[in-house]
Write a protein that holds these residues in place. Structure first.
Motif, PDB file in Angstrom:
ATOM      1  N   ASP A  95     -27.031 121.731   6.107  1.00 37.97           N
ATOM      2  CA  ASP A  95     -28.282 121.583   6.785  1.00 37.97           C
ATOM      3  C   ASP A  95     -29.658 121.739   5.585  1.00 37.97           C
ATOM      4  O   ASP A  95     -30.796 121.283   6.010  1.00 37.97           O
ATOM      5  CB  ASP A  95     -28.493 122.457   7.754  1.00 37.97           C
ATOM      6  N   GLU A  96     -29.260 122.141   4.522  1.00 30.07           N
ATOM      7  CA  GLU A  96     -30.341 122.208   3.482  1.00 30.07           C
ATOM      8  C   GLU A  96     -31.077 120.845   3.529  1.00 30.07           C
ATOM      9  O   GLU A  96     -32.262 120.549   2.869  1.00 30.07           O
ATOM     10  CB  GLU A  96     -29.915 122.803   2.299  1.00 30.07           C
ATOM     11  N   TYR A  97     -30.267 119.783   3.373  1.00 29.17           N
ATOM     12  CA  TYR A  97     -30.941 118.351   3.254  1.00 29.17           C
ATOM     13  C   TYR A  97     -31.821 117.989   4.386  1.00 29.17           C
ATOM     14  O   TYR A  97     -32.897 117.241   4.068  1.00 29.17           O
ATOM     15  CB  TYR A  97     -29.725 117.356   3.043  1.00 29.17           C
ATOM     16  N   ASP A  98     -31.597 118.449   5.500  1.00 32.90           N
ATOM     17  CA  ASP A  98     -32.565 118.212   6.591  1.00 32.90           C
ATOM     18  C   ASP A  98     -33.618 119.084   6.494  1.00 32.90           C
ATOM     19  O   ASP A  98     -34.860 118.563   6.814  1.00 32.90           O
ATOM     20  CB  ASP A  98     -31.704 118.726   8.063  1.00 32.90           C
ATOM     21  N   GLN A  99     -33.841 120.227   5.759  1.00 38.56           N
ATOM     22  CA  GLN A  99     -34.598 121.001   5.615  1.00 38.56           C
ATOM     23  C   GLN A  99     -35.682 120.184   4.424  1.00 38.56           C
ATOM     24  O   GLN A  99     -36.791 119.956   4.438  1.00 38.56           O
ATOM     25  CB  GLN A  99     -34.623 122.400   4.975  1.00 38.56           C
ATOM     26  N   LEU A 100     -34.975 119.586   3.456  1.00 35.84           N
ATOM     27  CA  LEU A 100     -35.709 119.158   2.439  1.00 35.84           C
ATOM     28  C   LEU A 100     -36.319 117.677   2.791  1.00 35.84           C
ATOM     29  O   LEU A 100     -37.254 117.407   2.290  1.00 35.84           O
ATOM     30  CB  LEU A 100     -34.792 118.780   1.177  1.00 35.84           C
ATOM     31  N   GLU A 101     -35.869 117.025   3.768  1.00 38.50           N
ATOM     32  CA  GLU A 101     -36.383 115.806   4.300  1.00 38.50           C
ATOM     33  C   GLU A 101     -37.811 116.186   4.938  1.00 38.50           C
ATOM     34  O   GLU A 101     -38.760 115.226   5.023  1.00 38.50           O
ATOM     35  CB  GLU A 101     -35.609 115.077   5.365  1.00 38.50           C
ATOM     36  N   LYS A 102     -38.080 117.525   5.207  1.00 40.93           N
ATOM     37  CA  LYS A 102     -39.559 117.698   5.792  1.00 40.93           C
ATOM     38  C   LYS A 102     -40.357 118.185   4.694  1.00 40.93           C
ATOM     39  O   LYS A 102     -41.637 118.202   5.112  1.00 40.93           O
ATOM     40  CB  LYS A 102     -39.071 118.869   6.773  1.00 40.93           C
ATOM     41  N   TRP A 103     -39.856 118.464   3.491  1.00 40.96           N
ATOM     42  CA  TRP A 103     -40.892 118.707   2.570  1.00 40.96           C
ATOM     43  C   TRP A 103     -42.048 117.659   2.346  1.00 40.96           C
ATOM     44  O   TRP A 103     -41.624 116.472   2.344  1.00 40.96           O
ATOM     45  CB  TRP A 103     -40.214 119.085   1.394  1.00 40.96           C
ATOM     46  N   THR A 104     -43.019 118.004   2.053  1.00 41.90           N
ATOM     47  CA  THR A 104     -44.217 117.076   1.867  1.00 41.90           C
ATOM     48  C   THR A 104     -44.320 116.789   0.349  1.00 41.90           C
ATOM     49  O   THR A 104     -43.807 117.431  -0.486  1.00 41.90           O
ATOM     50  CB  THR A 104     -45.491 117.476   2.333  1.00 41.90           C
ATOM     51  N   ASP A 105     -45.111 115.737   0.057  1.00 43.15           N
ATOM     52  CA  ASP A 105     -45.391 115.556  -1.280  1.00 43.15           C
ATOM     53  C   ASP A 105     -46.122 116.718  -2.154  1.00 43.15           C
ATOM     54  O   ASP A 105     -45.618 116.859  -3.194  1.00 43.15           O
ATOM     55  CB  ASP A 105     -46.605 114.384  -1.441  1.00 43.15           C
ATOM     56  N   GLU A 106     -46.909 117.237  -1.404  1.00 44.22           N
ATOM     57  CA  GLU A 106     -47.515 118.673  -1.950  1.00 44.22           C
ATOM     58  C   GLU A 106     -46.483 119.571  -2.210  1.00 44.22           C
ATOM     59  O   GLU A 106     -46.519 120.256  -3.415  1.00 44.22           O
ATOM     60  CB  GLU A 106     -48.698 119.146  -0.944  1.00 44.22           C
ATOM     61  N   LYS A 107     -45.576 119.690  -1.380  1.00 47.11           N
ATOM     62  CA  LYS A 107     -44.512 120.829  -1.564  1.00 47.11           C
ATOM     63  C   LYS A 107     -43.629 120.407  -2.674  1.00 47.11           C
ATOM     64  O   LYS A 107     -43.413 121.335  -3.516  1.00 47.11           O
ATOM     65  CB  LYS A 107     -43.764 121.218  -0.184  1.00 47.11           C
ATOM     66  N   TRP A 108     -43.244 119.308  -2.911  1.00 51.86           N
ATOM     67  CA  TRP A 108     -42.616 118.844  -3.627  1.00 51.86           C
ATOM     68  C   TRP A 108     -43.182 118.970  -5.237  1.00 51.86           C
ATOM     69  O   TRP A 108     -42.488 119.379  -6.133  1.00 51.86           O
ATOM     70  CB  TRP A 108     -42.057 117.261  -3.619  1.00 51.86           C
ATOM     71  N   ARG A 109     -44.352 118.487  -5.239  1.00 54.38           N
ATOM     72  CA  ARG A 109     -45.048 118.646  -6.640  1.00 54.38           C
ATOM     73  C   ARG A 109     -45.214 120.223  -7.011  1.00 54.38           C
ATOM     74  O   ARG A 109     -45.270 120.574  -8.029  1.00 54.38           O
ATOM     75  CB  ARG A 109     -46.188 117.777  -6.554  1.00 54.38           C
ATOM     76  N   ALA A 110     -45.601 121.021  -5.875  1.00 52.14           N
ATOM     77  CA  ALA A 110     -45.881 122.248  -6.233  1.00 52.14           C
ATOM     78  C   ALA A 110     -44.523 122.931  -6.897  1.00 52.14           C
ATOM     79  O   ALA A 110     -44.692 123.899  -7.731  1.00 52.14           O
ATOM     80  CB  ALA A 110     -46.166 123.044  -4.970  1.00 52.14           C
ATOM     81  N   PHE A 111     -43.507 122.539  -6.054  1.00 44.86           N
ATOM     82  CA  PHE A 111     -41.933 122.954  -6.535  1.00 44.86           C
ATOM     83  C   PHE A 111     -41.949 122.533  -8.034  1.00 44.86           C
ATOM     84  O   PHE A 111     -41.531 123.331  -9.077  1.00 44.86           O
ATOM     85  CB  PHE A 111     -40.976 122.404  -5.767  1.00 44.86           C
ATOM     86  N   LEU A 112     -42.254 121.200  -8.506  1.00 46.29           N
ATOM     87  CA  LEU A 112     -41.965 120.633  -9.850  1.00 46.29           C
ATOM     88  C   LEU A 112     -42.961 121.414 -10.734  1.00 46.29           C
ATOM     89  O   LEU A 112     -42.338 121.851 -11.962  1.00 46.29           O
ATOM     90  CB  LEU A 112     -42.295 119.283  -9.892  1.00 46.29           C
ATOM     91  N   LYS A 113     -44.207 121.742 -10.318  1.00 44.46           N
ATOM     92  CA  LYS A 113     -44.915 122.457 -11.208  1.00 44.46           C
ATOM     93  C   LYS A 113     -44.511 123.811 -11.558  1.00 44.46           C
ATOM     94  O   LYS A 113     -44.564 124.339 -12.710  1.00 44.46           O
ATOM     95  CB  LYS A 113     -46.456 122.535 -10.670  1.00 44.46           C
ATOM     96  N   THR A 114     -44.013 124.582 -10.627  1.00 47.30           N
ATOM     97  CA  THR A 114     -43.602 126.002 -10.594  1.00 47.30           C
ATOM     98  C   THR A 114     -42.615 126.041 -11.541  1.00 47.30           C
ATOM     99  O   THR A 114     -42.670 126.887 -12.374  1.00 47.30           O
ATOM    100  CB  THR A 114     -43.235 126.473  -9.263  1.00 47.30           C
ATOM    101  N   TRP A 115     -41.674 125.234 -11.490  1.00 44.43           N
ATOM    102  CA  TRP A 115     -40.303 125.533 -12.286  1.00 44.43           C
ATOM    103  C   TRP A 115     -40.197 124.657 -13.733  1.00 44.43           C
ATOM    104  O   TRP A 115     -39.591 125.055 -14.648  1.00 44.43           O
ATOM    105  CB  TRP A 115     -38.868 125.225 -11.475  1.00 44.43           C
ATOM    106  N   ILE A 116     -40.844 123.639 -13.498  1.00 45.40           N
ATOM    107  CA  ILE A 116     -40.743 122.550 -14.902  1.00 45.40           C
ATOM    108  C   ILE A 116     -42.396 122.395 -15.540  1.00 45.40           C
ATOM    109  O   ILE A 116     -42.494 122.592 -16.586  1.00 45.40           O
ATOM    110  CB  ILE A 116     -39.916 121.381 -14.565  1.00 45.40           C
ATOM    111  N   ALA A 117     -42.940 121.685 -14.575  1.00 43.41           N
ATOM    112  CA  ALA A 117     -44.359 120.879 -15.440  1.00 43.41           C
ATOM    113  C   ALA A 117     -45.274 121.850 -15.936  1.00 43.41           C
ATOM    114  O   ALA A 117     -45.780 121.759 -16.886  1.00 43.41           O
ATOM    115  CB  ALA A 117     -44.809 119.934 -14.499  1.00 43.41           C
ATOM    116  N   ASP A 118     -45.647 122.874 -15.140  1.00 41.80           N
ATOM    117  CA  ASP A 118     -46.496 124.155 -15.648  1.00 41.80           C
ATOM    118  C   ASP A 118     -45.650 125.235 -16.062  1.00 41.80           C
ATOM    119  O   ASP A 118     -46.691 126.244 -16.646  1.00 41.80           O
ATOM    120  CB  ASP A 118     -47.361 124.237 -14.513  1.00 41.80           C
ATOM    121  N   ALA A 119     -44.566 125.311 -16.363  1.00 40.09           N
ATOM    122  CA  ALA A 119     -43.733 126.411 -16.736  1.00 40.09           C
ATOM    123  C   ALA A 119     -43.565 126.507 -18.319  1.00 40.09           C
ATOM    124  O   ALA A 119     -43.467 125.357 -18.847  1.00 40.09           O
ATOM    125  CB  ALA A 119     -42.380 126.533 -16.276  1.00 40.09           C
TER     126      ALA A 119
END
Length: 1099
Positions: free
Chosen positions: A473-497
């Motif tokens: 069911d984690e895939y169902d949860q991820l389908e609800k993520w917005t662009d903002e949430k995905w980019r925040a996730f990317l920045k937190t762990w990779i782009a701004d880290a």
């Protein structure tokens, strides 16, 4: 090595790649490959999930996975704390993973040494190799690996009965091993009579310590982790630490870590739970006085230890590695990631990595590889830990561009996070990842073992995190993520880290320096010890070997009976045929009846395999026998380009990025694969795995990619650049280069295996690249000619694997009309499959004229060899049963070859390549300090058996035959694998359906005299000058001694360079241009007279 199997959401390709890396470094024993398929076996009924009362084991939980036919049950021992987790699934194989969390704070290698030492004997059984001999008799094998955070011991058998009888003996070896001084001397480290360092573990690490990946890895660990964190250290052992490691330090580590409460018994397959718990209860009773009480102080590894602090700055460092070709470097870039037990975040990370570099349309791949041609690929993986580590690895990067590529990678990551993401593609990545996880759960037991091991190491022991395996069911949860949430996730762990980057630069100077330093160290030791000291060391080693090699009484082995074959539940796949495939014959079964009713005018050769599966597996088997010889080297680029090219679409064309995105959207997986996977090396496979409703869509895609694809100059340039960038790395692999030289010596240029070699690409693709610049139309016309010779109805055979009986495949036959209509002419028959022995050249058909070919390489510290002799040309040859038993007898773990070669530290592995219709036999030596000595030892050991000097052991003969049965189970471990084996036997090899059953009967009638005759006729000639050739790739320092020893054996010798085995296949360099190759191996200094190519012959 950097890398460890990722948790749960990993893509199949990543999981397989990381598992392979771990095992290839620390693998305990080489496994054989299977040859047969089982037919018509009676299943042994196992009541999966049955459980009677067992008061000392409590059941924590039991649940079904809703995406695969698997039930997971978790138990815990009340008196020892040992956990037991069973994943019940149908199939002939039972796989056990006995896993211990192992944490250490030094580079001593103690965890790795135990992986070897536990097999040397236990409290009740003081015999080296007992476990392996028991396993070989019970249709099984043992193995082990050491990762940074755990050591796993494996037991795989065909059927539960064999597994059950070995299990308690195996566990005793883990909990109460002997760990004698003698075993530590031979298995870990010793100095031999020639003053050289040796020992199984030491030799293993010697082969990897100065590789680019290991040097970068150890530097990365030092930057990521402080001294109080175990992930900082090399658990395999650094050579300088192994040289001073004491037996007591090893025993101390064993006492601390090898306790039942720190062990999880993981079993996957058809398991009798009641029997299992009874066995484990009796085992615990037998060792209760040897283990600490459950209330004794104990600190859970990794979880109750210090955790690494976050990175406070970005660090970029350069590491040199020894290499003669300085044109291409290596690099890794690492970031700390989320806790691996957070399923949603870990799955999000896998999806994000797929989005960034999962295919040729992913951002990093598309820009850095396809457009800017800065790398040949962008690899990525995840180390699953409480603070996981995210790795990016651009491959095939020019040394002078390493710093630039690192900056470009980071800038692109920041750029991606600063703009809106392609949310349509993100969702497609989520859905495809979910499909791939479901497919992996069905196709591979490693899906369960990897996830359960990770949960045991880092999850909650109450089972709550394990329970998350029940659903996706984690895939169902991820389908609800917005662009903002995905980019925040990317920045937190990779782009701004903050991150660390390790740039690996090849250095010929370092290679020379290391060689000189090692030589100086050994010479100094010789001077210090003197002749008397060396003699004492040799005697000490001989005494230790004698102590270790106590013969196991046959009466002891025979206490464990060989289980009946009926105890194995083999997978049955029903075969049905349509079109030209019917000429092979049809069978009376329900699947054939359904296919016959599905009328179609399509004459295409289609074989259907009916198995229980939720997916459809399609393989289009394409022969290359009609391809002009001069075009065959194009197939490597053709294969890379096949799914990565624009296609004609309506009134225009579809860009290749859109093609890839559509393919990813509509499939589980797709790829072009070698035909050797189907037993036909002169072909390739177009393979798809899809959901049943996508069956017709997939056939349409096959048609499009065959006939509507456009040979775009830009795409061809990108494909050629990628392959050329990978050449230097491939040329550093001694094992691969040994094989390439052997293939070149014994096969015609028309052989596809010859044409697709790296040493051909190095010249041919460089010239093709130049021609593409000067005359692109000429190159495109070559590819068009290649296409025409491949895609004709008489050159295609199609395998479709699906659940036909349960009507899960819509219009199984008629659907292929989509492809058939694309052909302008029909076919009355299919081109015959090329028999491999017909591609041998004169030397291949009658080896012995060339002698020993020695190829020095600076990139390796050891040697690899292949000895080639005459072999069989037909699976119907009456010599096969005895030859199979003879080879298996010799290769049995702790058997003849093991003791003669590996047991004496002469090589990490020695084995026969079992091609039964290739016209040749191979004996291969893997990672040897001097291959000539390993070859001589093997020859002498086989000779002693063949002439009667050494007697055959009845239990070992029984074990050899049992291993052949195990081979059957290996070949059909999953539903899809069983289907492929049916195709190989019936279509490729032209064998009767009961061939395997008859062969099993025949091998059981083989006598000792039959085995001796097989050894004399087929195996001993592999070691005889005039009847065999030898190819050796070795370190430069070994060259002179190898020459001398092979000449002493009677071989004439020739020293060659890798470039001597290149071939341009008639493609000339454009006028006025040189190839521009950088073949340093021909111009090296200090090579001891090995420059150039020359021949020497013993008079």
């Amino acid at each position: 090595m950097i890398g460890q199997a990722p948790v749960r959401a990993s893509i199949l390709a990543v999981l397989v790649a990381i598992t392979a890396i771990i095992i290839s470094i620390y693998q305990e024993k080489d496994k054989g490959i299977g040859y047969f398929q089982s037919i018509l076996s009676k299943p042994f009924q196992v009541n999966m999930g049955s459980q009677g009362p067992n008061l000392r084991f409590r059941k924590i939980q039991r649940f079904d996975t809703d995406y695969a036919h698997t039930t997971i049950t978790q138990y815990e021992s009340k008196r020892s704390g040992m956990q037991v987790i069973v994943a019940d699934r149908e199939g002939p194989k039972v796989n056990g993973y006995f896993t211990l969390a192992t944490e250490i704070f030094d580079d001593s290698g103690a965890p790795h040494t135990l992986e070897h030492l536990v097999f040397m004997g236990s409290k009740s059984y003081h015999y080296k190799g007992l476990l392996d001999k028991l396993a070989s008799r019970a249709y099984g094998s043992t193995n082990a690996w050491t990762a940074t955070d755990h050591t796993a011991y494996t037991l795989e058998t065909a059927g539960w009965q064999g597994f059950a009888q070995i299990l308690p003996v195996y566990l005793e070896h883990l909990i109460v091993p002997t760990i004698t001084d003698a075993a530590c001397l031979t298995e870990v480290h010793h100095v031999n009579g020639e003053a050289n360092d040796a020992g199984v573990v030491y030799s293993e690490m010697q082969g990897v310590q100065y590789t680019s990946m290991e040097l970068m890895d150890i530097k990365a660990r030092r930057l990521l982790y402080p001294e109080n964190v175990g992930f900082r250290y090399e658990t395999g052992g650094m050579m300088e630490a192994l040289r001073v490691l004491t037996p007591e330090r090893i025993r101390s580590f064993h006492r601390a870590m090898y306790q039942p409460r720190n062990m999880c018994v993981i079993i996957i397959g058809e398991v009798d739970h009641e029997n299992l718990l009874s066995i484990l209860d009796q085992f615990e009773e037998s060792v209760k006085d040897d283990i600490p009480p459950l209330d004794a102080p104990f600190k859970r590894p990794w979880i109750e230890s210090a955790q690494p602090p976050p990175l406070t700055k970005t660090t970029i460092e350069t590491v040199e590695f020894p290499e003669e070709d300085e044109s291409t470097g290596d690099m890794v870039v690492g970031f700390f990631g989320p806790d691996c037990t957070n399923v949603v975040e870990t799955t999000a990370l896998n999806v994000l990595l797929t989005y960034l570099c999962g295919s040729s349309v992913a951002v990093l791949e598309n820009i850095m590889v396809e457009k800017e041609e800065l790398a040949s690929s962008i690899s990525y993986w995840l180390d699953t830990r409480p603070n996981s580590v995210i790795w990016f690895q651009p491959t095939g990067v020019a040394t002078e561009k390493l710093e630039f590529v690192e900056k470009r990678l980071i800038s692109l990551l920041k750029e991606v996070s600063s703009k809106p993401l392609d949310m349509t593609y993100i969702k497609e990545c989520i859905q495809r990842e979910c499909r791939q996880v479901k497919a992996q759960a069905e196709d591979s037991e490693s899906f369960y073992s990897s996830n359960i091991i990770t949960d045991y190491l880092f999850g909650k022991r109450d089972g709550s995190t394990l329970k998350e395996l029940a659903v996706l069911d984690e895939y169902d949860q991820l389908e609800k993520w917005t662009d903002e949430k995905w980019r925040a996730f990317l920045k937190t762990w990779i782009a701004d880290a903050h991150h660390i980057s390790i740039l690996g630069k090849p250095s010929l100077e370092l290679a020379t320096k290391l060689k000189e330093e090692e030589g100086g160290r050994i010479e100094k030791r010789k001077q210090e010890l003197g002749a008397e000291g060396l003699e004492k060391l040799e005697k000490k080693l001989d005494d230790a070997k004698k102590e270790n090699e106590v013969e196991i009484p046959a009466t002891l082995l025979e206490k464990w009976q060989v289980p009946p074959i009926e105890s194995i539940h083999f997978i049955e796949s029903q075969t049905a045929r349509s079109g030209l495939a019917r000429k092979l014959g049809v069978y009376e079964n329900s699947a054939q009846n359904l296919i016959d009713k599905a009328s179609s005018s399509s004459p295409l050769f289609v074989q259907f395999e009916d198995v229980k599966t939720n997916f459809v597996h399609i393989a289009v088997h394409v022969g290359t026998s009609k391809v002009a010889v001069q075009l065959k080297p194009l197939l490597s680029v053709f294969s890379d380009n096949f799914f990565n090219t624009p296609i004609k679409w309506k009134n225009g064309h579809m860009p290749f990025e859109q093609v890839v995105m559509q393919l990813e959207k509509e499939t589980v997986s797709y790829n072009l694969d070698s035909g050797s996977k189907f037993g036909d090396s002169e072909s390739f496979l177009i393979r798809f795995q899809v959901e049943p409703e996508k069956y017709a869509t997939t056939v349409e895609w096959i048609r499009r990619m065959m006939f509507d694809s456009i040979f775009d100059v830009t795409r061809l340039k990108a494909g050629i650049a990628k392959q050329l960038a990978d050449v230097p790395e491939a040329k550093r692999d001694g094992r691969v280069m040994t094989s390439e030289v052997e293939i070149a010596i014994h096969n015609n240029a028309s052989c596809l295996m010859v044409a697709k070699r790296t040493l051909v690409k190095a010249v041919y693709l460089r010239r093709l690249k130049s021609l593409l610049e000067k005359d692109p139309n000429a190159v495109v016309s070559l590819f068009e000619e290649l296409r025409k010779s491949l895609f004709t109805p008489d050159n295609l055979r199609i395998l479709v694997t699906a659940d036909i009986s349960n009507s899960k495949l819509p219009d199984p036959v008629k659907t292929w009309d989509i492809l058939n209509k694309a052909f302008s002419v029909g076919a009355d028959s299919v081109n015959p499959i090329v028999k491999p022995y017909t591609l041998l050249n004169d030397e291949g058909r009658s080896p012995g004229t060339v002698g020993a070919t020695i190829v020095p390489m600076r990139a390796i510290d050891s040697s690899y060899s292949i000895s080639t002799g005459k072999g069989l040309t037909s699976f119907s040859d009456p010599a096969i049963p005895a030859l199979l038993v003879a080879m298996q007898y010799l290769e049995t773990v702790e058997g003849t070859l093991w003791n003669a070669v590996r047991g004496n530290g002469l090589a990490y592995g020695a084995y026969f390549a079992k091609e039964l219709d290739g016209g040749y036999l191979h004996f291969k030596v893997y990672r040897s300090p001097l291959a000539s000595k390993a070859i001589a030892a093997a020859r002498d050991a086989i000779t002693a058996l063949a002439n009667g000097t050494v007697a055959f052991e009845k239990p070992m003969i029984e074990g050899a035959i049992s291993q052949l049965v195990m081979a059957l189970a290996d070949e059909q471990a999953t539903m899809a694998a069983a289907a492929v084996q049916n195709y190989i036997n019936g279509v490729v090899r032209g064998l009767e359906p009961d061939y395997s059953l008859k062969m099993l009967v025949q091998v059981r009638t083989v006598t000792v005299e039959d085995i001796k005759q097989a050894m004399k006729t087929w195996l001993l000639p592999l070691f005889e000058p005039g009847k065999s050739n030898v190819v050796v790739c070795c370190a430069h320092a070994m060259l002179e001694k190898l020459e001398t020893e092979f000449q002493a054996m009677g071989y004439k010798t020739q020293v060659k360079q890798l470039s001597d085995f290149s071939d341009d296949y008639g493609l000339e360099a454009p006028e006025g241009e040189e190839d521009g190759e950088n073949d340093e191996e021909e111009d090296e200094e200090g090579s001891g007279g090995s420059e150039g190519s020359f021949e020497s012959e013993e008079e």
